[in-house]
Design a protein around this motif. Structure first.
Motif, PDB file in Angstrom:
ATOM      1  N   GLY A   1       0.734  -1.245  -0.055  1.00 25.57           N
ATOM      2  CA  GLY A   1      -0.011  -0.063   0.015  1.00 25.57           C
ATOM      3  C   GLY A   1       0.824   1.307   0.232  1.00 25.57           C
ATOM      4  O   GLY A   1       1.794   1.475   0.775  1.00 25.57           O
ATOM      5  N   LEU A   2       0.362   2.280  -0.987  1.00 25.60           N
ATOM      6  CA  LEU A   2       0.947   3.596  -0.897  1.00 25.60           C
ATOM      7  C   LEU A   2       0.137   4.584  -0.547  1.00 25.60           C
ATOM      8  O   LEU A   2      -0.992   4.732  -1.411  1.00 25.60           O
ATOM      9  CB  LEU A   2       1.722   3.782  -2.209  1.00 25.60           C
ATOM     10  N   SER A   3       0.244   5.256   0.359  1.00 32.65           N
ATOM     11  CA  SER A   3      -0.495   6.269   0.757  1.00 32.65           C
ATOM     12  C   SER A   3      -0.055   7.764   0.445  1.00 32.65           C
ATOM     13  O   SER A   3       0.893   8.212   0.859  1.00 32.65           O
ATOM     14  CB  SER A   3      -0.806   6.328   2.424  1.00 32.65           C
ATOM     15  N   VAL A   4      -0.821   8.596  -0.472  1.00 35.73           N
ATOM     16  CA  VAL A   4      -0.229   9.668  -1.227  1.00 35.73           C
ATOM     17  C   VAL A   4      -0.890  11.056  -0.192  1.00 35.73           C
ATOM     18  O   VAL A   4      -2.286  11.300  -0.808  1.00 35.73           O
ATOM     19  CB  VAL A   4      -0.426   9.638  -2.565  1.00 35.73           C
ATOM     20  N   THR A   5      -0.191  11.486   0.650  1.00 34.54           N
ATOM     21  CA  THR A   5      -0.820  12.496   1.318  1.00 34.54           C
ATOM     22  C   THR A   5       0.088  13.705   1.126  1.00 34.54           C
ATOM     23  O   THR A   5       0.752  13.681   0.459  1.00 34.54           O
ATOM     24  CB  THR A   5      -1.366  12.224   2.957  1.00 34.54           C
ATOM     25  N   THR A   6      -0.307  14.883   1.886  1.00 34.99           N
ATOM     26  CA  THR A   6       0.591  16.072   1.827  1.00 34.99           C
ATOM     27  C   THR A   6       2.090  15.572   1.916  1.00 34.99           C
ATOM     28  O   THR A   6       2.879  16.479   1.519  1.00 34.99           O
ATOM     29  CB  THR A   6       0.065  17.002   2.596  1.00 34.99           C
ATOM     30  N   SER A   7       2.298  15.094   2.975  1.00 32.40           N
ATOM     31  CA  SER A   7       3.617  14.554   3.182  1.00 32.40           C
ATOM     32  C   SER A   7       4.623  14.061   1.966  1.00 32.40           C
ATOM     33  O   SER A   7       5.731  14.294   1.804  1.00 32.40           O
ATOM     34  CB  SER A   7       3.951  13.215   4.362  1.00 32.40           C
ATOM     35  N   LEU A   8       3.858  13.388   0.986  1.00 31.88           N
ATOM     36  CA  LEU A   8       4.311  12.884  -0.285  1.00 31.88           C
ATOM     37  C   LEU A   8       4.209  13.771  -1.371  1.00 31.88           C
ATOM     38  O   LEU A   8       5.006  14.031  -2.322  1.00 31.88           O
ATOM     39  CB  LEU A   8       4.041  11.714  -0.530  1.00 31.88           C
TER      40      LEU A   8
ATOM     41  N   THR B   1      -4.583  21.721   1.476  1.00 37.77           N
ATOM     42  CA  THR B   1      -5.553  22.772   1.580  1.00 37.77           C
ATOM     43  C   THR B   1      -6.861  22.290   0.281  1.00 37.77           C
ATOM     44  O   THR B   1      -8.040  22.971   0.473  1.00 37.77           O
ATOM     45  CB  THR B   1      -5.376  24.287   1.310  1.00 37.77           C
ATOM     46  N   LEU B   2      -6.429  21.182  -0.362  1.00 35.91           N
ATOM     47  CA  LEU B   2      -7.374  20.874  -1.341  1.00 35.91           C
ATOM     48  C   LEU B   2      -8.263  19.865  -0.849  1.00 35.91           C
ATOM     49  O   LEU B   2      -9.303  19.518  -1.554  1.00 35.91           O
ATOM     50  CB  LEU B   2      -6.694  20.317  -2.605  1.00 35.91           C
ATOM     51  N   GLY B   3      -8.063  19.336   0.394  1.00 39.63           N
ATOM     52  CA  GLY B   3      -9.234  18.388   1.085  1.00 39.63           C
ATOM     53  C   GLY B   3      -9.206  17.071   0.301  1.00 39.63           C
ATOM     54  O   GLY B   3     -10.331  16.324   0.218  1.00 39.63           O
ATOM     55  N   MET B   4      -8.201  16.581  -0.555  1.00 41.15           N
ATOM     56  CA  MET B   4      -8.222  15.266  -0.832  1.00 41.15           C
ATOM     57  C   MET B   4      -6.894  14.543  -0.897  1.00 41.15           C
ATOM     58  O   MET B   4      -5.778  15.212  -0.523  1.00 41.15           O
ATOM     59  CB  MET B   4      -8.636  15.505  -2.299  1.00 41.15           C
ATOM     60  N   SER B   5      -6.534  13.116  -0.963  1.00 45.84           N
ATOM     61  CA  SER B   5      -5.587  12.277  -1.090  1.00 45.84           C
ATOM     62  C   SER B   5      -5.853  11.106  -1.873  1.00 45.84           C
ATOM     63  O   SER B   5      -6.971  11.062  -2.018  1.00 45.84           O
ATOM     64  CB  SER B   5      -4.928  12.294   0.086  1.00 45.84           C
ATOM     65  N   PHE B   6      -4.848  10.328  -2.000  1.00 44.66           N
ATOM     66  CA  PHE B   6      -5.264   9.182  -2.898  1.00 44.66           C
ATOM     67  C   PHE B   6      -4.297   8.013  -2.136  1.00 44.66           C
ATOM     68  O   PHE B   6      -3.460   8.169  -1.667  1.00 44.66           O
ATOM     69  CB  PHE B   6      -5.327   9.088  -4.155  1.00 44.66           C
TER      70      PHE B   6
ATOM     71  N   THR C   1     -13.880   9.661   3.982  1.00 38.71           N
ATOM     72  CA  THR C   1     -14.588   8.520   3.154  1.00 38.71           C
ATOM     73  C   THR C   1     -13.698   8.211   2.188  1.00 38.71           C
ATOM     74  O   THR C   1     -12.976   9.203   1.521  1.00 38.71           O
ATOM     75  CB  THR C   1     -15.929   9.066   2.643  1.00 38.71           C
ATOM     76  N   GLU C   2     -13.741   6.776   1.688  1.00 33.09           N
ATOM     77  CA  GLU C   2     -12.872   6.464   0.489  1.00 33.09           C
ATOM     78  C   GLU C   2     -13.661   5.892  -0.523  1.00 33.09           C
ATOM     79  O   GLU C   2     -14.577   5.262  -0.443  1.00 33.09           O
ATOM     80  CB  GLU C   2     -11.923   5.388   1.038  1.00 33.09           C
ATOM     81  N   THR C   3     -13.170   6.157  -1.918  1.00 33.40           N
ATOM     82  CA  THR C   3     -13.739   5.378  -2.840  1.00 33.40           C
ATOM     83  C   THR C   3     -12.398   4.468  -3.528  1.00 33.40           C
ATOM     84  O   THR C   3     -11.612   5.222  -3.517  1.00 33.40           O
ATOM     85  CB  THR C   3     -14.408   6.464  -4.141  1.00 33.40           C
TER      86      THR C   3
ATOM     87  N   ASN D   1     -11.455  12.139   0.828  1.00 30.31           N
ATOM     88  CA  ASN D   1     -11.911  13.494   0.855  1.00 30.31           C
ATOM     89  C   ASN D   1     -11.191  14.215   2.019  1.00 30.31           C
ATOM     90  O   ASN D   1     -11.778  14.933   2.727  1.00 30.31           O
ATOM     91  CB  ASN D   1     -13.404  13.726   0.899  1.00 30.31           C
ATOM     92  N   SER D   2      -9.922  14.082   2.388  1.00 32.33           N
ATOM     93  CA  SER D   2      -9.197  14.606   3.476  1.00 32.33           C
ATOM     94  C   SER D   2      -7.739  14.354   2.807  1.00 32.33           C
ATOM     95  O   SER D   2      -7.428  13.516   2.200  1.00 32.33           O
ATOM     96  CB  SER D   2      -9.393  13.876   4.620  1.00 32.33           C
ATOM     97  N   GLU D   3      -6.860  15.635   3.058  1.00 35.54           N
ATOM     98  CA  GLU D   3      -5.444  15.358   2.669  1.00 35.54           C
ATOM     99  C   GLU D   3      -4.729  14.480   3.760  1.00 35.54           C
ATOM    100  O   GLU D   3      -3.785  14.360   3.530  1.00 35.54           O
ATOM    101  CB  GLU D   3      -4.791  17.024   2.754  1.00 35.54           C
ATOM    102  N   ASN D   4      -5.266  14.367   4.910  1.00 36.15           N
ATOM    103  CA  ASN D   4      -4.782  13.490   5.930  1.00 36.15           C
ATOM    104  C   ASN D   4      -5.787  12.617   6.365  1.00 36.15           C
ATOM    105  O   ASN D   4      -6.321  12.890   7.827  1.00 36.15           O
ATOM    106  CB  ASN D   4      -4.019  14.173   6.877  1.00 36.15           C
ATOM    107  N   PRO D   5      -6.305  11.497   5.840  1.00 36.96           N
ATOM    108  CA  PRO D   5      -7.317  10.794   6.280  1.00 36.96           C
ATOM    109  C   PRO D   5      -7.013   9.783   7.381  1.00 36.96           C
ATOM    110  O   PRO D   5      -7.988   9.552   8.097  1.00 36.96           O
ATOM    111  CB  PRO D   5      -7.624   9.862   5.101  1.00 36.96           C
ATOM    112  N   GLY D   6      -5.653   9.620   7.697  1.00 38.02           N
ATOM    113  CA  GLY D   6      -5.320   8.718   8.928  1.00 38.02           C
ATOM    114  C   GLY D   6      -5.749   7.241   8.481  1.00 38.02           C
ATOM    115  O   GLY D   6      -6.668   7.072   7.778  1.00 38.02           O
ATOM    116  N   VAL D   7      -5.154   6.363   9.235  1.00 37.72           N
ATOM    117  CA  VAL D   7      -5.568   4.720   8.992  1.00 37.72           C
ATOM    118  C   VAL D   7      -5.295   4.417  10.530  1.00 37.72           C
ATOM    119  O   VAL D   7      -4.244   4.293  11.013  1.00 37.72           O
ATOM    120  CB  VAL D   7      -4.468   4.281   8.079  1.00 37.72           C
ATOM    121  N   VAL D   8      -6.257   3.353  10.986  1.00 42.09           N
ATOM    122  CA  VAL D   8      -6.195   2.655  12.052  1.00 42.09           C
ATOM    123  C   VAL D   8      -6.307   1.128  11.711  1.00 42.09           C
ATOM    124  O   VAL D   8      -7.303   0.715  11.123  1.00 42.09           O
ATOM    125  CB  VAL D   8      -7.307   3.033  13.126  1.00 42.09           C
TER     126      VAL D   8
END
Length: 224
Positions: free
Chosen positions: A81-88, A94-99, A119-121, A176-183
């Motif tokens: 898994g590769l989480s692409v948030t603001t850190s990468l 400020t755009l309210g999204m990540s992938f 929320t994730e699609t 729909n978040s630049e930093n959704p977090g994962v648990v």
């Protein structure tokens, strides 16, 4: 009667106006790429970074090439898994999204987990995947989906995926978040240091079974 209602109505209006300010504000500019110099973006300190001067930005600032290929696969789960948030990808700020990109070997699984802030699609771009989530009432929503199909995982719902095909599978997820977090459920329950007696009673485990799970999901040597 009207005089008696006025204080109540006044209070109600104040509460409504106050609660309206709890949502995230809309951006006040086109974009804000954190100006961190040569240091990586610290997600916990985003608000402290100034925005990069727009005159010093280029198309390259808005392009991320790191999702072209899968990352390192887990030997235990057959998942990468590769989480692409603001850190990468700082341009997401400020755009309210990540992938994310998720790759599965045949039989590979993305273990139960959830994202507390998004929320994730999930779009299947290769392979056949058993995908689903469990709602707060314990009801499961799961189905085998294939190329071109999308499943949505509501915010903070526990969800999972498994490659049920005979070839590799690939999913691209959007948040729909630049930093959704994962648990991650297994690691959180058995690897976080929760008191052993509690876990033994909660899951009906013997001391030996619990120790095996803690070794499996606990932090490995060298990890934080």
């Amino acid at each position: 009667m009207a005089g008696e209602l006025f204080p109540f109505l006044h209070l109600l209006v104040l509460l409504l106006l106050t609660s309206a300010g709890f949502s995230d504000p809309d951006p006040t500019q086109d974009f804000c790429i954190p100006n961190t110099g040569s240091t990586p973006v610290d997600l916990t300190q985003l608000a402290t970074y100034p925005c990069k001067n727009p005159t010093n930005t280029s198309a390259d600032d808005f392009i991320f090439s790191g999702a072209r290929s899968p990352g390192k696969f887990s030997k235990e789960t057959g998942f990468s898994g590769l989480s692409v948030t603001t850190s990468l990808f700082p341009a997401l700020h400020t755009l309210g999204m990540s992938f994310a990109r998720a790759d599965f070997e045949p039989g590979g699984v993305n273990p139960p987990h959830y994202h507390p802030r998004a929320t994730e699609t999930a779009l299947v771009v290769e392979g056949i995947v058993y995908s689903g989530f469990v709602d707060s009432g314990g009801r499961i929503f799961a189905k085998v989906i294939t190329v071109g199909e999308v499943m949505v995982f509501p915010k903070a719902m526990v969800h999972f995926q498994m490659n049920v095909g005979k070839s590799p599978a690939v999913i691209f997820g959007s948040f729909n978040s630049e930093n959704p977090g994962v648990v991650r459920i297994p690691a959180t329950v058995f690897g976080a240091g929760i008191k052993e007696g509690l876990l033994e009673k909660a899951f009906g485990l013997s001391k030996e079974e619990l120790e095996r799970l803690q070794r499996k999901f606990g932090p490995k040597e060298g990890e934080i």
